[in-house]
Write an enzyme that holds these catalytic residues in place. Structure first.
Site, PDB file in Angstrom:
ATOM      1  N   GLU A  79     -22.766 -62.397  60.581  1.00 41.29           N
ATOM      2  CA  GLU A  79     -22.068 -63.449  60.551  1.00 41.29           C
ATOM      3  C   GLU A  79     -22.059 -64.518  61.736  1.00 41.29           C
ATOM      4  O   GLU A  79     -22.003 -65.532  61.639  1.00 41.29           O
ATOM      5  CB  GLU A  79     -20.460 -63.072  60.353  1.00 41.29           C
ATOM      6  CG  GLU A  79     -20.135 -62.551  58.826  1.00 41.29           C
ATOM      7  CD  GLU A  79     -19.009 -61.843  58.706  1.00 41.29           C
ATOM      8  OE1 GLU A  79     -18.622 -60.899  59.498  1.00 41.29           O
ATOM      9  OE2 GLU A  79     -18.027 -62.323  58.133  1.00 41.29           O
TER      10      GLU A  79
ATOM     11  N   ARG B 285     -15.538 -68.694  63.715  1.00 40.67           N
ATOM     12  CA  ARG B 285     -15.286 -68.663  62.490  1.00 40.67           C
ATOM     13  C   ARG B 285     -13.939 -68.882  62.216  1.00 40.67           C
ATOM     14  O   ARG B 285     -12.850 -68.572  62.882  1.00 40.67           O
ATOM     15  CB  ARG B 285     -15.467 -67.041  62.261  1.00 40.67           C
ATOM     16  CG  ARG B 285     -15.031 -66.496  60.724  1.00 40.67           C
ATOM     17  CD  ARG B 285     -15.315 -64.962  60.470  1.00 40.67           C
ATOM     18  NE  ARG B 285     -14.814 -64.656  59.139  1.00 40.67           N
ATOM     19  CZ  ARG B 285     -14.274 -63.448  58.849  1.00 40.67           C
ATOM     20  NH1 ARG B 285     -14.000 -62.515  59.637  1.00 40.67           N
ATOM     21  NH2 ARG B 285     -14.269 -63.115  57.631  1.00 40.67           N
TER      22      ARG B 285
ATOM     23  N   HIS C 124     -15.644 -64.948  53.450  1.00 45.93           N
ATOM     24  CA  HIS C 124     -16.942 -63.959  53.943  1.00 45.93           C
ATOM     25  C   HIS C 124     -18.226 -64.709  53.467  1.00 45.93           C
ATOM     26  O   HIS C 124     -19.379 -64.346  53.399  1.00 45.93           O
ATOM     27  CB  HIS C 124     -17.192 -62.703  53.052  1.00 45.93           C
ATOM     28  CG  HIS C 124     -16.335 -61.812  53.186  1.00 45.93           C
ATOM     29  ND1 HIS C 124     -15.603 -60.806  52.691  1.00 45.93           N
ATOM     30  CD2 HIS C 124     -15.644 -61.474  54.686  1.00 45.93           C
ATOM     31  CE1 HIS C 124     -14.548 -59.900  53.264  1.00 45.93           C
ATOM     32  NE2 HIS C 124     -14.734 -60.290  54.449  1.00 45.93           N
TER      33      HIS C 124
ATOM     34  N   ARG D 226      -5.996 -53.509  51.633  1.00 44.34           N
ATOM     35  CA  ARG D 226      -5.327 -54.521  50.612  1.00 44.34           C
ATOM     36  C   ARG D 226      -5.777 -53.958  49.459  1.00 44.34           C
ATOM     37  O   ARG D 226      -6.625 -53.432  48.940  1.00 44.34           O
ATOM     38  CB  ARG D 226      -6.236 -55.943  51.011  1.00 44.34           C
ATOM     39  CG  ARG D 226      -5.899 -56.552  52.366  1.00 44.34           C
ATOM     40  CD  ARG D 226      -6.638 -57.866  52.529  1.00 44.34           C
ATOM     41  NE  ARG D 226      -7.421 -57.610  53.754  1.00 44.34           N
ATOM     42  CZ  ARG D 226      -8.289 -58.191  54.359  1.00 44.34           C
ATOM     43  NH1 ARG D 226      -8.977 -59.342  53.432  1.00 44.34           N
ATOM     44  NH2 ARG D 226      -8.782 -58.171  55.523  1.00 44.34           N
TER      45      ARG D 226
ATOM     46  N   ASN E  92     -15.469 -64.628  66.701  1.00 41.12           N
ATOM     47  CA  ASN E  92     -14.993 -64.321  65.359  1.00 41.12           C
ATOM     48  C   ASN E  92     -13.632 -63.557  65.387  1.00 41.12           C
ATOM     49  O   ASN E  92     -13.698 -62.596  65.753  1.00 41.12           O
ATOM     50  CB  ASN E  92     -16.023 -63.422  64.928  1.00 41.12           C
ATOM     51  CG  ASN E  92     -15.782 -62.903  63.236  1.00 41.12           C
ATOM     52  OD1 ASN E  92     -14.623 -63.113  62.871  1.00 41.12           O
ATOM     53  ND2 ASN E  92     -16.780 -62.272  62.816  1.00 41.12           N
TER      54      ASN E  92
HETATM   55  C1  LIG Z   1     -11.434 -62.711  55.065  1.00 38.22           C
HETATM   56  C2  LIG Z   1     -11.733 -61.424  55.606  1.00 38.22           C
HETATM   57  O1  LIG Z   1     -11.243 -60.270  54.608  1.00 38.22           O
HETATM   58  O2  LIG Z   1     -12.248 -61.077  56.727  1.00 38.22           O
HETATM   59  P1  LIG Z   1     -12.463 -59.768  57.337  1.00 38.22           P
HETATM   60  O3  LIG Z   1     -13.196 -58.776  56.523  1.00 38.22           O
HETATM   61  O4  LIG Z   1     -13.235 -59.957  58.843  1.00 38.22           O
HETATM   62  O5  LIG Z   1     -11.134 -58.931  57.570  1.00 38.22           O
HETATM   63 MG   LIG Z   2     -15.505 -58.470  58.513  1.00 34.09          MG
END
Ligand SMILES: CC(=O)OP(=O)(O)O
Ligand SMILES: [Mg+2]
Ligand SMILES: Nc1ncnc2c1ncn2[C@@H]1O[C@H](COP(=O)(O)OP(=O)(O)O)[C@@H](O)[C@H]1O
Length: 400
Positions: free
Chosen positions: A382, A89, A178, A239, A8
């Protein structure tokens, strides 16, 4: 003995797990963090416990080599426990990959072609795949896409109200992410509740560093909060989540931000990190407990957005049987859960404060006895979901 190695690769990390699929036991696991930075961290959990060392890991191929070193030095030996397949992944499969796919050169090229649709993730995923194919050229490699679970979303849920020819030409629509987690967690929740998944309406809240909500009806995703890329939706570690796109025009025109500056600002310097200086929920909560007003406001913004999506998905599903919390924050932060669910009693969602405060290691109910809707914490996995789908795609039986 069907053993699967799961990789992953995140934007700056790589997690791996070696799983014996006969009974799904984990033989070894590991985490390589801060890839590309001056000081990386390599952790391997094997039969003799945990081994950690700090070293520079330049990219995901080097991370793959570090993983192999972990197996060679600390076991179990991959000669004694040879994998039959490697599962990877991949975050973005768009409409090109609807299901797990056995990798060949053309699959690699298509994943590369999708990098612009998941700039933080797909390039890293691809480097991991290339490293793995070089290390294990004779094994089948299977990619399991975060987006596949969401290809069931209707056009109403997945198209933006954007000029249609432009959207079509540039493949602009909501793909979500996700998916392996949302799929795994909703199936586990049904099992825990002792009801058929086909009969259930579930709101899954995958709240980690990356975070997304998903409305699952009868085991199928009908809507999710991430969009074209994993930037839309909830407030995350670094983010913004949802934001008025006019903010971008404004910063470009008024402050001279370039497209790359804006990308970096919204993806890497915002969210909890932008609001407080730390992307780690534990730090933000510790500061809020000491009375730091900025940290407290950040927690409220974070919770407000989650509550917004719970309400939206309750409406889209036409009610809900369960709300399920998962991932790093969702599994471990009673405060985040309580804050987001405050005031939702009128919808029939009522937490039990004591149940909510426990440390959870397995599926657990945290709602009050008189809550009409079950509220659960279900640890995600996951890697196990990817391992299961990897075996399915290769056709190798779990007890081979
Ligand atoms: C798609 C995504 O944000 O994955 P991660 O939570 O692993 O950063
Ligand atoms: Mg994650
Ligand atoms: N005990 C805890 N309390 C609050 N937050 C926690 C706790 N443990 C972990 N977390 C949060 O979980 C986040 C990581 O979640 P995870 O699902 O592993 O993210 P990702 O897979 O996106 O890297 C961390 O940033 C941290 O803020």
């Amino acid at each position: 003995m069907s053993i699967v190695l799961v990789v992953n690769s995140g934007s700056s990390s790589m997690k791996y797990r070696l799983i014996d699929m006969r009974d799904e036991t984990v033989l070894a696991s590991g985490l390589i963090e801060r890839i590309g930075e001056y000081r990386g961290l390599v952790r391997h959990d094997g039969p003799n416990g945990r081994h950690e060392l700090a070293r520079r890991i330049v990219d995901h191929e080097a991370a793959f080599e570090a993983m192999i070193r972990g197996f060679n030095e600390h076991g179990p030996s991959l000669d004694d426990y040879p994998p039959v397949a490697v599962g990877h992944r991949v975050v973005q499969g768009a409409r090109r990959f609807l299901a797990p796919t056995v990798v060949d050169d053309s699959v690699e090229r298509d994943i590369e072609d999708l990098i612009p649709l998941a700039p933080l993730h797909n390039g890293a995923n691809l480097e991991g795949i290339r490293g793995a194919r070089r290390a294990f050229p004779d094994l089948p490699h299977v990619t399991v896409f975060d987006t596949s679970f969401h290809t069931s979303m209707s056009d109403a849920a997945s198209l933006y109200a954007l000029d249609r020819p432009t959207a079509e030409r540039y493949r602009i629509r909501r793909y979500g992410a996700h998916g392996s987690s949302h799929k795994f967690v909703s199936a586990e929740a049904a099992r825990f509740l002792g009801k058929p998944l086909e009969d259930l309406k579930i709101i899954v809240l995958h709240i980690g560093n990356g975070a997304s909500a998903c409305a699952v009806r009868g085991g199928v995703s009908i809507e999710t909060s991430m969009g074209l890329t994993p930037l839309e939706g909830l407030v995350m570690g670094t983010r913004t989540g949802d934001i008025d796109p006019a903010v971008l025009f404004h910063l470009h025109r008024q402050a001279g931000y370039s497209v790359d500056d804006l990308d970096e600002l919204l993806n890497k310097k915002s969210g909890l990190a932008g609001l407080t200086g730390s992307n780690d929920m534990r730090d933000v909560e510790a500061r809020a407990r000491k009375g730091d007003a900025l940290a407290l406001t950040a927690l409220e913004i974070y919770a407000h957005r989650i509550r917004h999506y719970i309400g939206a998905y309750h409406a889209q599903l036409g009610g809900a049987d369960a709300v399920v919390w998962t991932a790093g924050v969702g599994e471990n932060s009673p405060d985040a859960r309580a804050r987001a669910m405050r005031g939702l009693e009128f919808l029939g969602m009522k937490l039990d404060p004591e149940l909510n405060d426990q440390r959870v290691k397995e599926p657990t109910r945290i709602s009050a006895a008189d809550s009409a809707i079950d509220i659960l914490v279900v640890p995600t996995n996951e890697e196990l979901e990817i391992a299961r789908q990897t075996l399915q795609a290769t056709g190798i039986p779990a007890d081979a």
